[in-house]
Scaffold this motif. Sequence first.
Motif, PDB file in Angstrom:
ATOM      1  N   UNK A  81       0.807  -1.223   0.000  1.00  0.00           N
ATOM      2  CA  UNK A  81       0.000   0.000   0.000  1.00  0.00           C
ATOM      3  C   UNK A  81       0.838   1.271   0.000  1.00  0.00           C
ATOM      4  N   UNK A  82       2.165   1.119   0.038  1.00  0.00           N
ATOM      5  CA  UNK A  82       3.084   2.273   0.103  1.00  0.00           C
ATOM      6  C   UNK A  82       2.755   3.148   1.317  1.00  0.00           C
ATOM      7  N   UNK A  83       2.573   2.494   2.474  1.00  0.00           N
ATOM      8  CA  UNK A  83       2.199   3.210   3.691  1.00  0.00           C
ATOM      9  C   UNK A  83       3.282   3.076   4.756  1.00  0.00           C
ATOM     10  N   UNK A  84       3.475   4.181   5.506  1.00  0.00           N
ATOM     11  CA  UNK A  84       4.397   4.181   6.642  1.00  0.00           C
ATOM     12  C   UNK A  84       3.569   4.174   7.925  1.00  0.00           C
ATOM     13  N   UNK A  85       3.892   3.246   8.838  1.00  0.00           N
ATOM     14  CA  UNK A  85       3.223   3.154  10.134  1.00  0.00           C
ATOM     15  C   UNK A  85       4.189   3.643  11.209  1.00  0.00           C
ATOM     16  N   UNK A  86       3.841   4.746  11.885  1.00  0.00           N
ATOM     17  CA  UNK A  86       4.625   5.223  13.023  1.00  0.00           C
ATOM     18  C   UNK A  86       3.900   4.762  14.288  1.00  0.00           C
ATOM     19  N   UNK A  87       4.537   3.885  15.053  1.00  0.00           N
ATOM     20  CA  UNK A  87       3.881   3.246  16.204  1.00  0.00           C
ATOM     21  C   UNK A  87       4.521   3.750  17.501  1.00  0.00           C
ATOM     22  N   UNK A  88       3.668   4.276  18.424  1.00  0.00           N
ATOM     23  CA  UNK A  88       4.147   4.743  19.728  1.00  0.00           C
ATOM     24  C   UNK A  88       3.446   3.942  20.817  1.00  0.00           C
ATOM     25  N   UNK A 120       4.892  -4.406  18.818  1.00  0.00           N
ATOM     26  CA  UNK A 120       4.408  -4.665  17.459  1.00  0.00           C
ATOM     27  C   UNK A 120       5.597  -5.085  16.595  1.00  0.00           C
ATOM     28  N   UNK A 121       5.514  -6.279  16.012  1.00  0.00           N
ATOM     29  CA  UNK A 121       6.590  -6.778  15.137  1.00  0.00           C
ATOM     30  C   UNK A 121       6.335  -6.415  13.677  1.00  0.00           C
ATOM     31  N   UNK A 138       2.246  -9.494  16.875  1.00  0.00           N
ATOM     32  CA  UNK A 138       2.939  -9.144  18.119  1.00  0.00           C
ATOM     33  C   UNK A 138       3.774 -10.309  18.656  1.00  0.00           C
ATOM     34  N   UNK A 139       3.422 -11.530  18.201  1.00  0.00           N
ATOM     35  CA  UNK A 139       4.154 -12.723  18.673  1.00  0.00           C
ATOM     36  C   UNK A 139       4.606 -13.532  17.461  1.00  0.00           C
ATOM     37  N   UNK A 140       5.332 -14.618  17.726  1.00  0.00           N
ATOM     38  CA  UNK A 140       5.788 -15.484  16.627  1.00  0.00           C
ATOM     39  C   UNK A 140       4.795 -16.608  16.366  1.00  0.00           C
ATOM     40  N   UNK A 141       3.589 -16.486  16.969  1.00  0.00           N
ATOM     41  CA  UNK A 141       2.607 -17.564  16.826  1.00  0.00           C
ATOM     42  C   UNK A 141       1.295 -17.121  16.172  1.00  0.00           C
ATOM     43  N   UNK A 142       0.959 -15.823  16.237  1.00  0.00           N
ATOM     44  CA  UNK A 142      -0.366 -15.404  15.762  1.00  0.00           C
ATOM     45  C   UNK A 142      -0.356 -13.990  15.194  1.00  0.00           C
ATOM     46  N   UNK A 143      -1.463 -13.659  14.511  1.00  0.00           N
ATOM     47  CA  UNK A 143      -1.690 -12.316  13.964  1.00  0.00           C
ATOM     48  C   UNK A 143      -3.049 -11.846  14.471  1.00  0.00           C
ATOM     49  N   UNK A 144      -3.129 -10.582  14.919  1.00  0.00           N
ATOM     50  CA  UNK A 144      -4.386  -9.991  15.376  1.00  0.00           C
ATOM     51  C   UNK A 144      -4.983  -9.137  14.262  1.00  0.00           C
ATOM     52  N   UNK A 145      -6.312  -9.059  14.231  1.00  0.00           N
ATOM     53  CA  UNK A 145      -7.018  -8.315  13.179  1.00  0.00           C
ATOM     54  C   UNK A 145      -8.006  -7.328  13.792  1.00  0.00           C
ATOM     55  N   UNK A 146      -8.156  -6.167  13.130  1.00  0.00           N
ATOM     56  CA  UNK A 146      -9.176  -5.178  13.504  1.00  0.00           C
ATOM     57  C   UNK A 146      -9.863  -4.717  12.219  1.00  0.00           C
ATOM     58  N   UNK A 147     -11.207  -4.759  12.203  1.00  0.00           N
ATOM     59  CA  UNK A 147     -11.958  -4.299  11.026  1.00  0.00           C
ATOM     60  C   UNK A 147     -12.024  -2.775  11.001  1.00  0.00           C
ATOM     61  N   UNK A 148     -11.773  -2.201   9.833  1.00  0.00           N
ATOM     62  CA  UNK A 148     -11.952  -0.759   9.626  1.00  0.00           C
ATOM     63  C   UNK A 148     -13.055  -0.515   8.595  1.00  0.00           C
ATOM     64  N   UNK A 149     -13.910  -1.526   8.435  1.00  0.00           N
ATOM     65  CA  UNK A 149     -15.024  -1.429   7.486  1.00  0.00           C
ATOM     66  C   UNK A 149     -16.177  -0.725   8.195  1.00  0.00           C
ATOM     67  N   UNK A 150     -16.814   0.273   7.554  1.00  0.00           N
ATOM     68  CA  UNK A 150     -17.935   0.980   8.183  1.00  0.00           C
ATOM     69  C   UNK A 150     -19.014  -0.002   8.666  1.00  0.00           C
ATOM     70  N   UNK A 151     -19.617   0.307   9.807  1.00  0.00           N
ATOM     71  CA  UNK A 151     -20.715  -0.463  10.413  1.00  0.00           C
ATOM     72  C   UNK A 151     -20.256  -1.784  11.045  1.00  0.00           C
ATOM     73  N   UNK A 201       5.476 -24.001  14.877  1.00  0.00           N
ATOM     74  CA  UNK A 201       5.997 -23.144  13.801  1.00  0.00           C
ATOM     75  C   UNK A 201       6.188 -21.723  14.314  1.00  0.00           C
ATOM     76  N   UNK A 202       7.217 -21.055  13.820  1.00  0.00           N
ATOM     77  CA  UNK A 202       7.446 -19.643  14.152  1.00  0.00           C
ATOM     78  C   UNK A 202       7.025 -18.779  12.971  1.00  0.00           C
ATOM     79  N   UNK A 203       6.202 -17.781  13.253  1.00  0.00           N
ATOM     80  CA  UNK A 203       5.682 -16.904  12.205  1.00  0.00           C
ATOM     81  C   UNK A 203       6.753 -15.897  11.792  1.00  0.00           C
ATOM     82  N   UNK A 204       7.192 -15.967  10.527  1.00  0.00           N
ATOM     83  CA  UNK A 204       8.211 -15.035  10.020  1.00  0.00           C
ATOM     84  C   UNK A 204       7.585 -13.711   9.585  1.00  0.00           C
ATOM     85  N   UNK A 205       6.334 -13.776   9.148  1.00  0.00           N
ATOM     86  CA  UNK A 205       5.653 -12.564   8.692  1.00  0.00           C
ATOM     87  C   UNK A 205       4.373 -12.917   7.962  1.00  0.00           C
TER      88      UNK A 205
END
Length: 655
Positions: free
Chosen positions: A31-38, A66-67, A82-95, A110-114
Amino acid sequence: MEDEYYLELCDNPVQFENASSVNNVFFDEANKQVFAVRSGGATGVVVKGPDDKNTVAFRMDDKGEVKCIKFSFGNKILAVQRTSKSVDFINFIPDLPHLEYSQECKTKNANLLGFCWTNWNEIVFITDQGIEFYQVLAEKRSLKLLKSQSINVNWYMYCPETSVILLSITAAGNVLQPFLFRNGAMSRMAKFEIELPAVPKPAKSSLSERDIAVATIYGQLYVMYLKHHSRASNHAGAEVVLYHLPREGSCKKMHVLKLNTTGKFALNVVDNLVVVHHQSSQTSLIFDIKLLDGDAIPTIHQPVLPARSIHPYKIPQIGPAAVASQTPVPCELYSSTWSVFQPDIIISASEGYLWYLQVKLKPALRLLKDKGRLMDFLLRRRDCKMVILSVCFQMLNGEEKDSLAVIATVFDKLNQVYKEFLEMDQSYTMAVESGLTRGNTSQKRPIRTQAVIDQSDMYTHVLSVFTEKKDVSHKFITAVLMEYIRSLNQFQITVQHYLYELVIKTLVQHNLFYMLHQFLQYHVLSDSKPLACLLLSLESTYPPAHQLSLDMLKRLSTANDEIVEVLLSKHQVLGALRFIRSVGGHDNISARKFLDAAKQTQDEMLFYTIFRFFEQRNQRLRGNPAFTPGEHCEEHLAYFKQVFGEQALMKPISQ
């Protein structure tokens, strides 16, 4: 030196909070996006896209470091690792609620590489034991496994443009297994081996992901390998090896780019050019894989232009401390804090900038002296039209005028591209007319790129200005014009009449009438109505031009009306009548038009002759010499009676 910088950073970079004020900065190539995480209490995230409209800011619960963080296409679903085992999801779809949901790797231990998004609702997990392809069911806040593949993985690389993931699968890392993701399906492509450099025993070579990049060049997918040779080898320096990765079939080593130096390098692809940055010398090289110096495979390439630095860049002072009088701060180019991403992105996390790398074409004019090679280079670039036209103008003017042989080469290269476009456009038009394009999505109107330099472009920007030059010999001007016309003819491109007009005007201007006569006599200048009219206008300067014009109009055979008009405008009424009789059109011509022209000559006997001709025509066609009301000749009938008397009118002859 100013005009020799052929690379520059874009003027409007994406700005984000720099690394000193945030915990982490991530870049999403898809997406050519930069994420600045604090982090701290809650995790604050600011996402900057290619323009300011794409900025997104939000907070989420702090559940650990955040990895990796990426949006799916269209910013619909956010994925956070955030871990080598799972990925978390959040919906940004309206409603839909902004509640987190999670997915663990299916493979135990298994270790999650990405992970990589391949669609707005499709995601691939890459682990050290294989890949897992999921569909995200946003409304149900769950994931469905579509397909998985067990395979030992060292590291991976993703090309968002083609949806291809490369997996490094052996101990040495040099066997790569590509997978293609398209329309909800995962397909395994042919694996291939990267040829590692020889090293002295007992050392062993291995392939690091730092030395690999994947990019599309001229519409084809390439794996680029930065090959460093050991000091013991006889190689003069490092090289970039390009492996062509087709969708079907085996991967082949196709190109070798010679860097002729050693050290730390980084790769970009800009406008189908491979750009190699060299950190220690703070310079960059560019390579064009279409500029071939032979047919051998792999093709060996030297840099197109000498090594040069990226154009110096100054960072403007911003924020409350910024004062109008403050001068911008020079940016440290080739900094060790720079990160380079495909195809054309450079990020400085320390300064909080994302730049797009750009190629400037004008410096190539000074650095690439071979005009044929320069033209091959320019014709493949995106914004090339005005630069090409300036090259054409320069090679005809000034102290460094090129020879006719060089000029001919340049014209031929331009017209080859022009002809290819005309043929594609004609094929498309024929397909449309025959109805073949209905329902056929592959048949699209060809895109006219800036490389298509047509006759209008050459006339407006080069030739018309060039012919006005007083300090250039008329022989050279004529030779150049004829060379361009020759080239057009060679590629079977119809020459526009305004180019012939330019030739004629040049010859007339320098009183070269004998040459003009020869060009017309031997059909060097093709017949056309506009050309014939131009010749007529030259009659006062060159009397034979009148007859040359009529001869041309006769040869055109579709120009009878024009010939009549021309002769009548010259008061050659009998000549016009004789011509129209010679081509058999005299029964359909307007009597009034000829009588008008005859009357304007103020030659009464000519008027009588023309009037009598039409009386005889009327008698022959209608059995009566009188004019019908529809012919609108009442004025001429009255004039005839006034001059010659009513008794001079022709009497009807009974059949």
